[in-house]
Design a protein around this motif. Structure first.
Motif, PDB file in Angstrom:
ATOM      1  N   GLU A   1      -1.930 -11.321   3.592  1.00 30.45           N
ATOM      2  CA  GLU A   1      -1.829 -11.754   2.196  1.00 30.45           C
ATOM      3  C   GLU A   1      -1.430 -13.227   2.145  1.00 30.45           C
ATOM      4  O   GLU A   1      -0.733 -13.725   3.033  1.00 30.45           O
TER       5      GLU A   1
ATOM      6  N   LYS B   1       0.936  -8.970  -8.187  1.00 31.17           N
ATOM      7  CA  LYS B   1       2.285  -8.688  -7.698  1.00 31.17           C
ATOM      8  C   LYS B   1       2.688  -7.237  -7.950  1.00 31.17           C
ATOM      9  O   LYS B   1       3.414  -6.643  -7.137  1.00 31.17           O
TER      10      LYS B   1
ATOM     11  N   LYS C   1       1.087  -5.311  -5.208  1.00 32.63           N
ATOM     12  CA  LYS C   1       1.785  -5.550  -3.945  1.00 32.63           C
ATOM     13  C   LYS C   1       3.132  -4.843  -3.937  1.00 32.63           C
ATOM     14  O   LYS C   1       3.548  -4.274  -2.920  1.00 32.63           O
TER      15      LYS C   1
ATOM     16  N   THR D   1       6.902 -10.616   2.092  1.00 33.07           N
ATOM     17  CA  THR D   1       5.628 -10.233   2.693  1.00 33.07           C
ATOM     18  C   THR D   1       5.890  -9.663   4.080  1.00 33.07           C
ATOM     19  O   THR D   1       6.505 -10.317   4.929  1.00 33.07           O
TER      20      THR D   1
ATOM     21  N   GLU E   1       4.399  -2.147  -1.221  1.00 33.14           N
ATOM     22  CA  GLU E   1       5.633  -2.379  -0.475  1.00 33.14           C
ATOM     23  C   GLU E   1       6.590  -1.202  -0.615  1.00 33.14           C
ATOM     24  O   GLU E   1       7.198  -0.758   0.363  1.00 33.14           O
TER      25      GLU E   1
END
Length: 460
Positions: free
Chosen positions: A210, A115, A118, A295, A122
């Protein structure tokens, strides 16, 4: 902490009575709370989802917890659920160093690393998007769908017409809805809604790079919300965007545009973080089951619509059915369901009777969930009879709060979620029928209907 109190707290913890734990520990004067008391209070707050409260308690004993793997685990758990993944990685790593091999620590360490990576991607993507938009002179996408595309886009069904579809929106209605939402709607979305205002598309899957709670490589939608207020699944309907943000806690980053098969536990949103409230939003999936994880799906609504594919590309229905059958036949009951079953003397082999009914539900639906069908109503009845038999002074609010702990979120023998409206609709229906009666706030079956429920259970 004395042994009697410690055993009571552990008993409540096993029974998911975390509010009782918090209430008892808060009542202890500050000067009498030792390291163990504060640590257990933080655990209770974590289990109640009060992560800021848990963090405050854990930081208060940070000095004493430096060499305690459990303290590092608990603060890592707190930071993880607050979305502070890099900090969570450090906490879980330290916990793993102090006590190597703990499976839960290793799991959350892996998830935190994933995370955190990610989250960085992001943040970088959004920053690049904002920079690109600032350099670009065109703020809005001018994407329109061809007549040939539109002619084969929507699925015609009674469900879609009743739950989603409204008359084509007027310019005045569009302006009114945009003002209520606080966002300018994409031209491609308005174009689609003027062709048909809400509904269920023929293609309901969208590929992802993902994994999400839905699948490793795609998400699914149930329908696309229309512009209006009258239909439940319209932007400003009673199950629309504002409801999902205000009542379900979805992030206020834009507009919920699609609901999903999870009955509220994930949605598709128009994301205005990069473009501002009048710009061209991206399309994202938001996963309530995973702390509202976002996402990225598509650069704009038109790209999202064009990217929808048939669910047949991801058909795992047979595998899902086999998994659900195994769960209802062999899954361990929740602590509350086990307790309630232990109090039943009127029905022999009551646990097997429950499994029999739920097996029939899976055989009919292909998955394990309760809706508004006949067998689901049998299970609503059974759960209510179980609970009010063991807890005869139950109010409506108390039962609705306890319901999810019986089967809905029951662990192995569970559904992983539920739509609250189904259980409240069932309850209102039984009250209207006179089969559930209320007396000074206490709800229960009539004696005659309780006998009917027992008979159905015996025959299962």
């Amino acid at each position: 902490m004395n042994q009697t109190l410690f055993e009571q707290l552990n008993k409540w913890h096993e029974e998911d009575e975390h509010q009782k734990i918090a209430d008892l520990l808060i009542a202890i004067p500050d000067e009498e709370r030792d390291y163990e008391v504060i640590s257990l209070l933080a655990r209770a707050y974590n289990n109640l989802g009060l992560y800021e409260n848990a963090l405050f308690q854990l930081e208060d004993i940070a000095g004493a917890g430096k060499q305690d793997s459990l303290w590092h685990y608990r603060i890592g758990y707190t930071l993880y659920h607050l979305g502070r993944f890099e900090d969570a990685v450090q906490a879980f790593r330290r916990s793993d160093q102090l006590e190597p091999g703990d499976q839960s620590t290793e799991y959350f360490l892996r998830r935190s690393i994933q995370k955190a990576e990610k989250q960085k991607r992001e943040e970088l993507r959004l920053a690049n998007k904002k920079a690109s938009m600032e350099r670009s002179s065109s703020a809005k996408e001018k994407f329109l769908f061809s007549d040939m595309f539109l002619a084969d886009f929507w699925e015609d069904s009674e469900y879609a017409r009743e739950s989603y579809q409204s008359e084509p929106p007027t310019d005045e209605l569009i302006d009114s809805i945009e003002k209520e939402l606080g966002y300018k709607l994409p031209s491609s979305y308005i174009h689609l809604m003027k062709h048909q205002n809400g509904g269920v598309p023929k293609n309901t899957s969208f590929p992802t790079q993902e994994p999400t709670s839905w699948a490793e490589d795609h998400i699914a939608i149930t329908g696309i919300m229309g512009i209006g207020r009258e239909k439940s699944y319209s932007l400003c309907g009673d199950l629309g965007s504002l409801f999902m943000i205000e009542e379900w806690g979805y992030p206020d980053i834009g507009v919920v545009i699609c609901d999903c098969p999870s009955a509220g536990h994930d949605v598709v949103m128009l994301d205005y973080r990069a473009c501002g409230k009048d710009g061209e939003p991206e399309v994202v999936h938001v996963d309530q089951e995973d702390d509202y994880e976002i996402t990225f799906l598509a650069n704009n609504f038109g790209e999202f619509i064009k990217g929808l594919v048939s669910e047949e590309q991801y058909d795992t229905s047979e595998e899902d059915k086999e998994e659900a059958l195994d769960r209802v036949e062999h899954g361990k009951f929740s602590p509350l369901l086990e307790e309630l079953c232990s109090q039943v003397t009127e029905v022999n082999q009551v646990e097997q009777k429950i499994r029999n009914i739920c097996t029939r539900i899976v055989e009919e639906k292909g998955h394990f969930s309760f809706h508004a069908d006949e067998l689901s109503y049998v299970m609503y009845d059974v759960q209510f009879w179980f609970y009010t038999k063991s807890y005869p002074n139950t109010s409506r609010e108390q039962y609705l709060a306890a319901y999810e702990k019986i089967i809905a979120f029951g662990g192995e023998f569970g559904q992983g979620g539920y739509a609250p409206s189904f259980i409240t609709d069932w309850l209102n229906h039984r009250i209207k029928e006179g089969r559930i009666v209320q007396d000074h706030g206490i709800i229960q079956f009539t004696n005659s209907y309780a006998e009917e429920v027992i008979t159905k259970l015996q025959e299962a």
